[in-house]
Scaffold this active site. Structure first.
Site, PDB file in Angstrom:
ATOM      1  N   GLY A 355      28.730  73.745  49.125  1.00  0.00           N
ATOM      2  CA  GLY A 355      30.101  73.259  49.000  1.00  0.00           C
ATOM      3  C   GLY A 355      30.514  72.502  50.239  1.00  0.00           C
ATOM      4  CG  ASP A 356      34.525  73.054  51.526  1.00  0.00           C
ATOM      5  OD1 ASP A 356      33.970  74.116  51.188  1.00  0.00           O
ATOM      6  OD2 ASP A 356      35.759  72.942  51.633  1.00  0.00           O
ATOM      7  CD  GLU A 357      30.727  78.805  54.475  1.00  0.00           C
ATOM      8  OE1 GLU A 357      30.822  79.724  55.311  1.00  0.00           O
ATOM      9  OE2 GLU A 357      30.662  78.992  53.245  1.00  0.00           O
TER      10      GLU A 357
END
Length: 444
Positions: A355-357
């Site tokens: 994801g956005d991690e």
């Protein structure tokens, strides 16, 4: 006069016998050379066919695995998107990858694979059928508006399918290595038989036989031994050696074919290894490679040099996807990856966890203050605006920092950094928070 005639006749008979023996020895070597060349031609043809089948199978299987991965991403994007342009685009990708998978699988069934590999292919095709059944159920649910059910079906089944695809591809690679190993043993056995024949002819022959055997050894035995040595190294997993033969005969053809095969195999192995350890979108390390690097950094931490784990989570990333589309979101993720890489040293590791991690492993800093400086520098660099299709995207991020002494488990280190990152989010976002500090103590 009579005695001289008899002596001349005797000398002539001796010369005739010597010439006859020489002709017999030459004929033996000539016949042996013809038989050896015929056997060598047959061996070259068999090895060339085997190599081409194995390399083609490997290339096709790699393409199928890549298409399955692209399709799984497109199916999930299809489910999460609303009806419209993007959903239609994902549907086209799904259809195209279906056609590509079917084409490659059909090609694999027609290239004459051995029975074991053919059985593996049949099992893989059955796995693809299972995946398509689950996928179609998820797509039907998405078209009916039940995204929760669709996402549940895909997320539950896709992990198992991805693992099955990886296992099948690994099985193909193992079978290819075994095939090369068998070929090496066969070539080595043929070389031993040829050497015994050469030895026997050397005992029988005189100077002419010795000369011919030396020439044969220089033109046949040496290059064959070099080929056998390279194949033996391949069987042990070493793909770095190449056959160095500058000749246009069958042996040279075999050497060039072997070199081309080794190049394709090495490239395929490197691609498979890279796919297994890196994120497909950003090219960063994935979670598995990050854990491997963490294990290697344990000695650095125990030596007293600060080792730090930074967990970076983007703020408001969902809003970027909703406002500009998933393609813009992917663009933003790649920009963030580039900025993180630019802000650390070559020995440090930047990974995308999903994801956005993201995660940043600082492997051995001079002081703890240097860790703070890197975290603040990364936070500032991430907040620089970036353009995309006329729109301005301004990323924001929350960073959690956890220092490691090398004693606590890796999972505990990751957990501490995760807690600090969520403290940064709840404390106002766009902040850096240390695991050993209160959330309110984080620096902006």
């Amino acid at each position: 006069m009579y005695k001289r005639v008899r002596r001349w006749a005797g000398d002539r008979r001796i010369a005739t016998k010597i010439i006859s023996v020489s002709l017999v020895v030459t004929a033996i070597f000539t016949a042996s050379g013809v038989v050896g060349l015929l056997n060598l031609r047959r061996l070259v043809a068999e090895q060339d066919r085997e190599y081409r089948v194995n390399v083609l199978a490997l290339a096709r299987m790699t393409a199928v695995r890549s298409a399955v991965g692209s399709q799984q991403e497109s199916v999930l994007s299809y489910i999460l998107s609303e009806p419209g342009f993007y959903r239609d685009s994902y549907a086209e990708v799904i259809a195209e990858t279906d056609r590509a998978i079917d084409t490659d699988v059909r090609a694999l069934t027609r290239i004459g694979l051995p029975a074991a590999e053919h059985e593996s292919l049949r099992a893989f095709a059955a796995t693809i059928t299972m995946w398509r059944t689950a996928r179609d159920a998820a797509l039907d649910a998405a078209r009916a508006g039940d995204q929760r059910k669709a996402a549940s079906v895909v997320l539950v089944r896709s992990e198992a399918i991805a693992r099955a695809v990886k296992d099948r591809a690994g099985s193909f690679l193992d079978q290819l290595v075994d095939a090369v190993d068998d070929g090496a043993r066969q070539v080595k056995a043929n070389s031993v038989r040829t050497a015994k024949l050469m030895g026997l002819l050397l005992v029988v022959g005189a100077l002419t036989a010795l000369l011919l055997s030396v020439l044969a050894a220089r033109t046949i035995s040496r290059p064959l031994r070099e080929v056998v040595d390279v194949l033996a190294r391949v069987a042990r997993g070493d793909l770095s050696r190449r056959v160095e033969l500058d000749r246009d005969d069958e042996v040279g053809q075999m050497g060039r074919s072997l070199n081309e095969t080794l190049g394709v195999l090495r490239k395929a192995f490197e691609e498979v290894h890279h796919r297994a350890s890196h994120d497909g979108l950003t090219g960063l390390a994935n979670r598995a490679l990050l854990r491997e690097r963490l294990g290697a950094a344990r000695d650095t931490a125990r030596a007293g040099l600060p080792v730090a784990m930074l967990l970076v989570d983007l703020d408001g990333f969902k809003q970027v996807n909703d406002a500009h589309g998933h393609v813009a979101g992917d663009h933003l993720l790649t920009v963030v990856a580039e900025r993180l890489l630019a802000g650390v040293r070559a020995r440090d590791t930047v990974a995308r966890l999903g994801g956005d991690e993201f995660a940043v492993l600082l492997d051995g800093m001079d002081t703890r203050e240097d860790v703070d400086a890197v975290a603040d520098r990364l936070l500032a660099a991430l907040q620089a605006p970036t353009g995309y299709n006329g729109a301005t995207l301004t990323p924001r991020a929350s960073i959690g920092v956890s220092l490691w002494d090398g004693e606590i488990p890796i999972d505990a280190l990751m957990h501490d950094a995760d807690v600090a990152m969520y403290a940064a989010k709840t404390g106002g976002k766009s902040r850096v928070v240390h695991a050993h500090l209160n959330a309110s103590a984080g620096s902006a």
